[in-house]
Design an enzyme around this catalytic site. Structure first.
Site, short mmCIF file in Angstrom:
data_model
loop_
_atom_site.label_atom_id
_atom_site.label_comp_id
_atom_site.label_asym_id
_atom_site.label_seq_id
_atom_site.Cartn_x
_atom_site.Cartn_y
_atom_site.Cartn_z
N CYS A 3 -12.80 30.47 -18.62
CA CYS A 3 -13.79 31.47 -18.23
C CYS A 3 -13.13 32.50 -17.33
O CYS A 3 -12.56 32.15 -16.28
CB CYS A 3 -14.97 30.81 -17.52
SG CYS A 3 -16.09 31.99 -16.74
N CYS A 6 -14.47 32.46 -13.70
CA CYS A 6 -14.00 31.27 -12.98
C CYS A 6 -12.55 31.46 -12.55
O CYS A 6 -12.16 31.05 -11.44
CB CYS A 6 -14.15 30.03 -13.84
SG CYS A 6 -15.84 29.38 -13.94
N HIS A 45 -19.83 27.81 -12.15
CA HIS A 45 -20.04 28.40 -13.47
C HIS A 45 -21.49 28.21 -13.94
O HIS A 45 -21.96 27.09 -14.09
CB HIS A 45 -19.09 27.78 -14.50
CG HIS A 45 -19.23 28.41 -15.85
ND1 HIS A 45 -18.57 29.57 -16.19
CD2 HIS A 45 -19.99 28.08 -16.92
CE1 HIS A 45 -18.90 29.92 -17.42
NE2 HIS A 45 -19.76 29.03 -17.88
N ASN A 85 -26.89 41.38 -17.77
CA ASN A 85 -26.99 41.31 -19.22
C ASN A 85 -26.95 39.85 -19.65
O ASN A 85 -26.07 39.10 -19.25
CB ASN A 85 -25.85 42.09 -19.87
CG ASN A 85 -25.92 43.57 -19.54
OD1 ASN A 85 -26.98 44.18 -19.62
ND2 ASN A 85 -24.80 44.16 -19.15
N GLY A 91 -25.68 42.78 -24.66
CA GLY A 91 -24.30 43.22 -24.49
C GLY A 91 -23.51 42.44 -23.46
O GLY A 91 -22.52 42.93 -22.92
N THR A 93 -20.74 40.42 -22.11
CA THR A 93 -19.37 40.23 -22.64
C THR A 93 -18.60 39.13 -21.92
O THR A 93 -17.58 38.68 -22.42
CB THR A 93 -18.56 41.54 -22.54
OG1 THR A 93 -18.48 41.95 -21.17
CG2 THR A 93 -19.20 42.64 -23.38
N HIS A 96 -20.20 34.23 -17.78
CA HIS A 96 -20.39 33.65 -16.44
C HIS A 96 -21.36 34.58 -15.74
O HIS A 96 -21.09 35.79 -15.62
CB HIS A 96 -19.03 33.59 -15.73
CG HIS A 96 -19.04 33.00 -14.34
ND1 HIS A 96 -18.19 31.98 -13.97
CD2 HIS A 96 -19.76 33.31 -13.24
CE1 HIS A 96 -18.40 31.67 -12.69
NE2 HIS A 96 -19.34 32.48 -12.22
N HIS A 98 -23.44 37.09 -13.91
CA HIS A 98 -23.02 38.14 -12.99
C HIS A 98 -24.11 39.19 -12.90
O HIS A 98 -24.80 39.48 -13.86
CB HIS A 98 -21.69 38.77 -13.40
CG HIS A 98 -21.63 39.25 -14.82
ND1 HIS A 98 -21.46 38.40 -15.89
CD2 HIS A 98 -21.72 40.50 -15.35
CE1 HIS A 98 -21.45 39.10 -17.02
NE2 HIS A 98 -21.62 40.37 -16.72
N HIS A 100 -24.58 43.12 -11.88
CA HIS A 100 -23.95 44.41 -11.60
C HIS A 100 -24.72 45.11 -10.49
O HIS A 100 -25.96 45.17 -10.55
CB HIS A 100 -24.00 45.33 -12.83
CG HIS A 100 -23.32 44.80 -14.06
ND1 HIS A 100 -22.10 45.27 -14.50
CD2 HIS A 100 -23.69 43.86 -14.96
CE1 HIS A 100 -21.77 44.66 -15.62
NE2 HIS A 100 -22.72 43.79 -15.93
P1 5GP Z 1 -21.23 42.39 -19.09
O1 5GP Z 1 -20.81 43.34 -20.17
O2 5GP Z 1 -20.97 40.95 -19.49
O3 5GP Z 1 -22.58 42.60 -18.53
O4 5GP Z 1 -20.28 42.72 -17.86
C1 5GP Z 1 -18.96 42.31 -17.78
C2 5GP Z 1 -18.28 43.25 -16.84
O5 5GP Z 1 -17.05 42.66 -16.44
C3 5GP Z 1 -17.94 44.60 -17.46
O6 5GP Z 1 -18.56 45.64 -16.71
C4 5GP Z 1 -16.40 44.67 -17.37
O7 5GP Z 1 -15.91 45.95 -17.07
C5 5GP Z 1 -16.09 43.66 -16.28
N1 5GP Z 1 -14.80 43.02 -16.43
C6 5GP Z 1 -14.29 42.47 -17.57
N2 5GP Z 1 -13.09 41.93 -17.32
C7 5GP Z 1 -12.84 42.14 -15.99
C8 5GP Z 1 -11.73 41.80 -15.15
O8 5GP Z 1 -10.75 41.19 -15.54
N3 5GP Z 1 -11.83 42.19 -13.84
C9 5GP Z 1 -12.91 42.86 -13.35
N4 5GP Z 1 -12.88 43.19 -12.07
N5 5GP Z 1 -13.96 43.19 -14.13
C10 5GP Z 1 -13.93 42.82 -15.43
ZN ZN Z 2 -17.14 30.70 -15.25
#
Ligand code: 5GP
Ligand code: ZN
Length: 112
Positions: A3, A6, A45, A85, A91, A93, A96, A98, A100
C-alpha cells in the site's frame, strides 16, 4: 502490505509532512490541484470510507479534529474543501483512506 500510503507512513517512500500524531499523518499531495493540497490519513490501514466501522471510526474523528488545525496553520481562513473519493466511480486511485484538503483559491463546485 503493498500500500503506497502505508509505505509513506512507514517512511519507505518520502513525503512532505505537514502534521503527525500517534494516529494521523498528513502530507502534501504530489500533484496539487490547488495552492494548498494536503492529504490526511490514518496511520492504520483502512481501504476507504466504505471500510469505516465502529472499531476504527475514532481514527476518522481524530482526522476531523486535525483538519481545522492544519487549515489554520496553512492560512486557509477564507475556506477550504475536504474530499474523500471512495471507490472506482469516485476516482479513488490509492486504496488507503485519505481526506484531501484543498484551498488557497476559489474552488468550483463539481458534484459529478
Ligand atoms: P485519490 O485519487 O485516490 O482520491 O487521491 C490520491 C491522491 O494521492 C492523488 O491526489 C495523488 O496526486 C496523490 N498521490 C499519489 N501518489 C502519491 C505519492 O507518492 N506521494 C504523494 N505525496 N501523493 C501521492
Ligand atoms: Zn495502507
Amino acid at each position: 502490505m503493498d500500500c503506497l500510503f502505508c509505505k509513506i507512513v512507514a517512511g519507505d517512500i518520502p513525503s512532505t509532512k505537514v502534521y503527525e500524531d500517534e494516529l494521523v499523518y498528513a502530507f502534501r499531495d504530489i500533484a496539487p490541484q490547488a495552492p494548498t493540497h494536503i492529504l490526511v490519513i490514518p496511520k492504520a490501514h483502512i481501504a476507504s470510507v466504505a471500510e469505516v466501522t465502529p472499531d476504527n471510526s475514532h481514527l476518522v474523528s481524530r482526522i476531523f479534529e486535525v483538519i481545522p488545525k492544519i487549515a489554520e496553520a496553512e492560512g486557509l481562513a477564507n475556506g477550504y474543501r475536504v474530499v474523500s473519493n471512495c471507490g472506482p466511480d469516485a476516482g479513488q486511485t490509492v486504496g488507503h483512506l485519505h481526506f484531501h484538503i484543498l484551498g488557497g483559491r476559489e474552488l468550483k463546485l463539481e458534484m459529478a
